[in-house]
Design a protein around this motif. Structure first.
Motif, PDB file in Angstrom:
ATOM      1  N   GLU A 134      32.701   5.054  -3.877  1.00 56.15           N
ATOM      2  CA  GLU A 134      33.499   6.280  -3.908  1.00 56.15           C
ATOM      3  C   GLU A 134      33.033   7.178  -5.057  1.00 56.15           C
ATOM      4  O   GLU A 134      32.982   6.757  -6.208  1.00 56.15           O
ATOM      5  CB  GLU A 134      34.976   5.942  -4.102  1.00 56.15           C
ATOM      6  N   ASP A 135      32.733   8.428  -4.721  1.00 53.59           N
ATOM      7  CA  ASP A 135      32.186   9.349  -5.711  1.00 53.59           C
ATOM      8  C   ASP A 135      33.141   9.594  -6.872  1.00 53.59           C
ATOM      9  O   ASP A 135      32.705   9.834  -8.003  1.00 53.59           O
ATOM     10  CB  ASP A 135      31.832  10.691  -5.058  1.00 53.59           C
ATOM     11  N   GLN A 136      34.439   9.557  -6.614  1.00 50.95           N
ATOM     12  CA  GLN A 136      35.418   9.908  -7.642  1.00 50.95           C
ATOM     13  C   GLN A 136      35.753   8.756  -8.574  1.00 50.95           C
ATOM     14  O   GLN A 136      36.486   8.939  -9.548  1.00 50.95           O
ATOM     15  CB  GLN A 136      36.712  10.432  -6.996  1.00 50.95           C
ATOM     16  N   LYS A 137      35.224   7.575  -8.320  1.00 51.68           N
ATOM     17  CA  LYS A 137      35.544   6.411  -9.130  1.00 51.68           C
ATOM     18  C   LYS A 137      34.368   5.997 -10.001  1.00 51.68           C
ATOM     19  O   LYS A 137      33.216   6.185  -9.641  1.00 51.68           O
ATOM     20  CB  LYS A 137      35.962   5.231  -8.247  1.00 51.68           C
ATOM     21  N   GLY A 138      34.703   5.399 -11.142  1.00 46.10           N
ATOM     22  CA  GLY A 138      33.685   4.836 -11.995  1.00 46.10           C
ATOM     23  C   GLY A 138      33.178   3.522 -11.433  1.00 46.10           C
ATOM     24  O   GLY A 138      33.666   3.012 -10.432  1.00 46.10           O
ATOM     25  N   GLY A 139      32.185   2.986 -12.093  1.00 49.38           N
ATOM     26  CA  GLY A 139      31.616   1.716 -11.669  1.00 49.38           C
ATOM     27  C   GLY A 139      30.170   1.859 -11.270  1.00 49.38           C
ATOM     28  O   GLY A 139      29.739   2.890 -10.745  1.00 49.38           O
ATOM     29  N   VAL A 140      29.414   0.804 -11.533  1.00 51.37           N
ATOM     30  CA  VAL A 140      28.016   0.794 -11.146  1.00 51.37           C
ATOM     31  C   VAL A 140      27.909   0.591  -9.637  1.00 51.37           C
ATOM     32  O   VAL A 140      28.726  -0.109  -9.031  1.00 51.37           O
ATOM     33  CB  VAL A 140      27.261  -0.316 -11.901  1.00 51.37           C
ATOM     34  N   ALA A 141      26.930   1.230  -9.020  1.00 49.47           N
ATOM     35  CA  ALA A 141      26.697   1.021  -7.591  1.00 49.47           C
ATOM     36  C   ALA A 141      26.299  -0.435  -7.351  1.00 49.47           C
ATOM     37  O   ALA A 141      25.642  -1.062  -8.193  1.00 49.47           O
ATOM     38  CB  ALA A 141      25.603   1.960  -7.092  1.00 49.47           C
ATOM     39  N   VAL A 142      26.691  -0.960  -6.204  1.00 47.63           N
ATOM     40  CA  VAL A 142      26.393  -2.363  -5.886  1.00 47.63           C
ATOM     41  C   VAL A 142      24.902  -2.648  -6.019  1.00 47.63           C
ATOM     42  O   VAL A 142      24.497  -3.667  -6.596  1.00 47.63           O
ATOM     43  CB  VAL A 142      26.906  -2.703  -4.469  1.00 47.63           C
ATOM     44  N   ALA A 143      24.072  -1.737  -5.512  1.00 45.45           N
ATOM     45  CA  ALA A 143      22.624  -1.961  -5.552  1.00 45.45           C
ATOM     46  C   ALA A 143      22.068  -1.968  -6.971  1.00 45.45           C
ATOM     47  O   ALA A 143      21.014  -2.562  -7.231  1.00 45.45           O
ATOM     48  CB  ALA A 143      21.914  -0.894  -4.724  1.00 45.45           C
ATOM     49  N   GLU A 144      22.766  -1.328  -7.906  1.00 46.89           N
ATOM     50  CA  GLU A 144      22.276  -1.227  -9.281  1.00 46.89           C
ATOM     51  C   GLU A 144      22.871  -2.290 -10.197  1.00 46.89           C
ATOM     52  O   GLU A 144      22.530  -2.353 -11.388  1.00 46.89           O
ATOM     53  CB  GLU A 144      22.580   0.172  -9.822  1.00 46.89           C
ATOM     54  N   LEU A 145      23.763  -3.126  -9.657  1.00 45.89           N
ATOM     55  CA  LEU A 145      24.425  -4.138 -10.478  1.00 45.89           C
ATOM     56  C   LEU A 145      23.439  -5.117 -11.128  1.00 45.89           C
ATOM     57  O   LEU A 145      23.546  -5.373 -12.340  1.00 45.89           O
ATOM     58  CB  LEU A 145      25.462  -4.894  -9.634  1.00 45.89           C
ATOM     59  N   PRO A 146      22.491  -5.698 -10.396  1.00 45.32           N
ATOM     60  CA  PRO A 146      21.589  -6.667 -11.050  1.00 45.32           C
ATOM     61  C   PRO A 146      20.834  -6.074 -12.234  1.00 45.32           C
ATOM     62  O   PRO A 146      20.681  -6.733 -13.271  1.00 45.32           O
ATOM     63  CB  PRO A 146      20.648  -7.085  -9.920  1.00 45.32           C
ATOM     64  N   ALA A 147      20.385  -4.843 -12.108  1.00 46.10           N
ATOM     65  CA  ALA A 147      19.633  -4.224 -13.199  1.00 46.10           C
ATOM     66  C   ALA A 147      20.518  -3.996 -14.421  1.00 46.10           C
ATOM     67  O   ALA A 147      20.082  -4.201 -15.569  1.00 46.10           O
ATOM     68  CB  ALA A 147      19.025  -2.901 -12.742  1.00 46.10           C
ATOM     69  N   LEU A 148      21.772  -3.573 -14.206  1.00 44.04           N
ATOM     70  CA  LEU A 148      22.672  -3.345 -15.331  1.00 44.04           C
ATOM     71  C   LEU A 148      23.012  -4.663 -16.030  1.00 44.04           C
ATOM     72  O   LEU A 148      23.033  -4.736 -17.269  1.00 44.04           O
ATOM     73  CB  LEU A 148      23.951  -2.651 -14.861  1.00 44.04           C
ATOM     74  N   LEU A 149      23.242  -5.699 -15.253  1.00 42.89           N
ATOM     75  CA  LEU A 149      23.516  -7.010 -15.844  1.00 42.89           C
ATOM     76  C   LEU A 149      22.304  -7.513 -16.622  1.00 42.89           C
ATOM     77  O   LEU A 149      22.453  -8.083 -17.716  1.00 42.89           O
ATOM     78  CB  LEU A 149      23.886  -8.016 -14.749  1.00 42.89           C
ATOM     79  N   ARG A 150      21.123  -7.309 -16.085  1.00 41.92           N
ATOM     80  CA  ARG A 150      19.904  -7.737 -16.790  1.00 41.92           C
ATOM     81  C   ARG A 150      19.777  -7.000 -18.121  1.00 41.92           C
ATOM     82  O   ARG A 150      19.477  -7.614 -19.162  1.00 41.92           O
ATOM     83  CB  ARG A 150      18.683  -7.485 -15.909  1.00 41.92           C
ATOM     84  N   GLN A 151      20.030  -5.694 -18.111  1.00 43.25           N
ATOM     85  CA  GLN A 151      19.966  -4.917 -19.356  1.00 43.25           C
ATOM     86  C   GLN A 151      20.974  -5.445 -20.373  1.00 43.25           C
ATOM     87  O   GLN A 151      20.649  -5.629 -21.548  1.00 43.25           O
ATOM     88  CB  GLN A 151      20.252  -3.444 -19.071  1.00 43.25           C
ATOM     89  N   ALA A 152      22.207  -5.682 -19.929  1.00 47.03           N
ATOM     90  CA  ALA A 152      23.252  -6.155 -20.841  1.00 47.03           C
ATOM     91  C   ALA A 152      22.901  -7.517 -21.423  1.00 47.03           C
ATOM     92  O   ALA A 152      23.037  -7.750 -22.630  1.00 47.03           O
ATOM     93  CB  ALA A 152      24.593  -6.204 -20.102  1.00 47.03           C
ATOM     94  N   ARG A 153      22.427  -8.408 -20.569  1.00 46.32           N
ATOM     95  CA  ARG A 153      22.101  -9.761 -21.032  1.00 46.32           C
ATOM     96  C   ARG A 153      20.917  -9.758 -21.988  1.00 46.32           C
ATOM     97  O   ARG A 153      20.924 -10.453 -23.005  1.00 46.32           O
ATOM     98  CB  ARG A 153      21.841 -10.654 -19.818  1.00 46.32           C
ATOM     99  N   GLU A 154      19.911  -8.971 -21.665  1.00 42.44           N
ATOM    100  CA  GLU A 154      18.741  -8.905 -22.540  1.00 42.44           C
ATOM    101  C   GLU A 154      19.082  -8.294 -23.895  1.00 42.44           C
ATOM    102  O   GLU A 154      18.452  -8.595 -24.906  1.00 42.44           O
ATOM    103  CB  GLU A 154      17.625  -8.104 -21.863  1.00 42.44           C
ATOM    104  N   ALA A 155      20.140  -7.467 -23.906  1.00 43.90           N
ATOM    105  CA  ALA A 155      20.584  -6.856 -25.160  1.00 43.90           C
ATOM    106  C   ALA A 155      21.540  -7.758 -25.929  1.00 43.90           C
ATOM    107  O   ALA A 155      21.977  -7.395 -27.024  1.00 43.90           O
ATOM    108  CB  ALA A 155      21.262  -5.519 -24.873  1.00 43.90           C
ATOM    109  N   GLY A 156      21.882  -8.907 -25.347  1.00 43.61           N
ATOM    110  CA  GLY A 156      22.729  -9.857 -26.034  1.00 43.61           C
ATOM    111  C   GLY A 156      24.209  -9.715 -25.771  1.00 43.61           C
ATOM    112  O   GLY A 156      25.027 -10.364 -26.442  1.00 43.61           O
ATOM    113  N   LEU A 157      24.586  -8.888 -24.805  1.00 44.73           N
ATOM    114  CA  LEU A 157      26.011  -8.733 -24.482  1.00 44.73           C
ATOM    115  C   LEU A 157      26.472  -9.877 -23.587  1.00 44.73           C
ATOM    116  O   LEU A 157      25.792 -10.238 -22.624  1.00 44.73           O
ATOM    117  CB  LEU A 157      26.265  -7.396 -23.780  1.00 44.73           C
ATOM    118  N   ALA A 158      27.629 -10.416 -23.892  1.00 42.39           N
ATOM    119  CA  ALA A 158      28.183 -11.537 -23.126  1.00 42.39           C
ATOM    120  C   ALA A 158      29.090 -11.009 -22.024  1.00 42.39           C
ATOM    121  O   ALA A 158      30.307 -10.888 -22.192  1.00 42.39           O
ATOM    122  CB  ALA A 158      28.952 -12.479 -24.046  1.00 42.39           C
TER     123      ALA A 158
END
Length: 220
Positions: A134-158
């Motif tokens: 939904e355009d009006q809602k926040g949140g990462v797109a489903v297709a972009e979730l793995p990349a965002l999680l990879r970025q967070a994990r590589e940066a040390g975020l739990a």
């Protein structure tokens, strides 16, 4: 009936409903954290719920939470940010909240890494997924979730879980099921999903955190 009795009754009703839904799902009620969403609710309305034994509360805005919670919280309080977080508020959010449910973009990951490094305090983090695209809602797109999680994990975020808000006025179950699959596929054990109208369904489909406002505080 006093406000305190009203609050205790509402809280008991919601807890009973959580327990029943958990039992039907073959789960334990203790696996599910009830977050009382207190956005726009004043201190006078929150205090009776605290007195009734509720410890976890959710706020949508950093500024509102900062104004009212220092006078309310004690050592048992768990404060959750369940609304969108601006990157320039990351440091304030890290200082104030125990859990942040709305990590949803690379710039916010970068801001949280900086904020956590500056104070050596790390809130528990959930990535918010735009589960209904939904355009009006926040949140990462489903297709972009793995990349965002990879970025967070590589940066040390739990990052421990996913959060979602399904589209309104249609059956939530398929969206909850998708969120549960995404969590499993990405090695995440927690799911923040389900609000006053659908938290029973969310529990049946694996929610570990439910965000309940209206059923505890009444209509806003």
């Amino acid at each position: 009936m006093s406000d305190a009795n009203d609050a205790a009754t509402r809280l008991a009703t919601v807890r009973d409903t959580i327990a029943q839904a958990a039992k039907l799902a073959g789960r334990k009620a203790s696996e599910i954290e009830l977050i009382a969403v207190s956005k726009t609710v004043d201190e006078a309305a929150i205090r009776p719920l605290i007195a009734a034994g509720q410890a976890s509360f959710g706020e949508n805005r950093v500024q509102e939470a900062a104004a009212k919670w220092p006078a309310l919280r004690d050592a048992s309080t768990r404060l959750h940010l369940v609304g969108q977080l601006q990157s320039n508020k990351a440091a304030e959010a890290v200082a104030l909240f125990d859990v942040i449910h709305s990590v949803d973009r690379p710039s916010l990951v970068e801001a949280l890494v900086k904020a956590i490094g500056a104070v050596s305090k790390a809130p528990e983090l959930f990535v918010q997924v735009n589960i209904g695209a939904e355009d009006q809602k926040g949140g990462v797109a489903v297709a972009e979730l793995p990349a965002l999680l990879r970025q967070a994990r590589e940066a040390g975020l739990a990052v421990t879980g996913l959060m979602c808000v399904p589209p309104a006025d249609i059956e939530a179950a398929p969206f909850f099921a998708l969120a549960a699959k995404l969590a499993r596929d990405n090695g995440l054990s927690k799911l923040s999903m389900g609000m006053s109208a659908d938290y029973e369904t969310a529990i049946m489909l694996g929610a570990t955190h439910v965000r309940v406002g209206t059923a505890l505080f009444g209509a806003r």
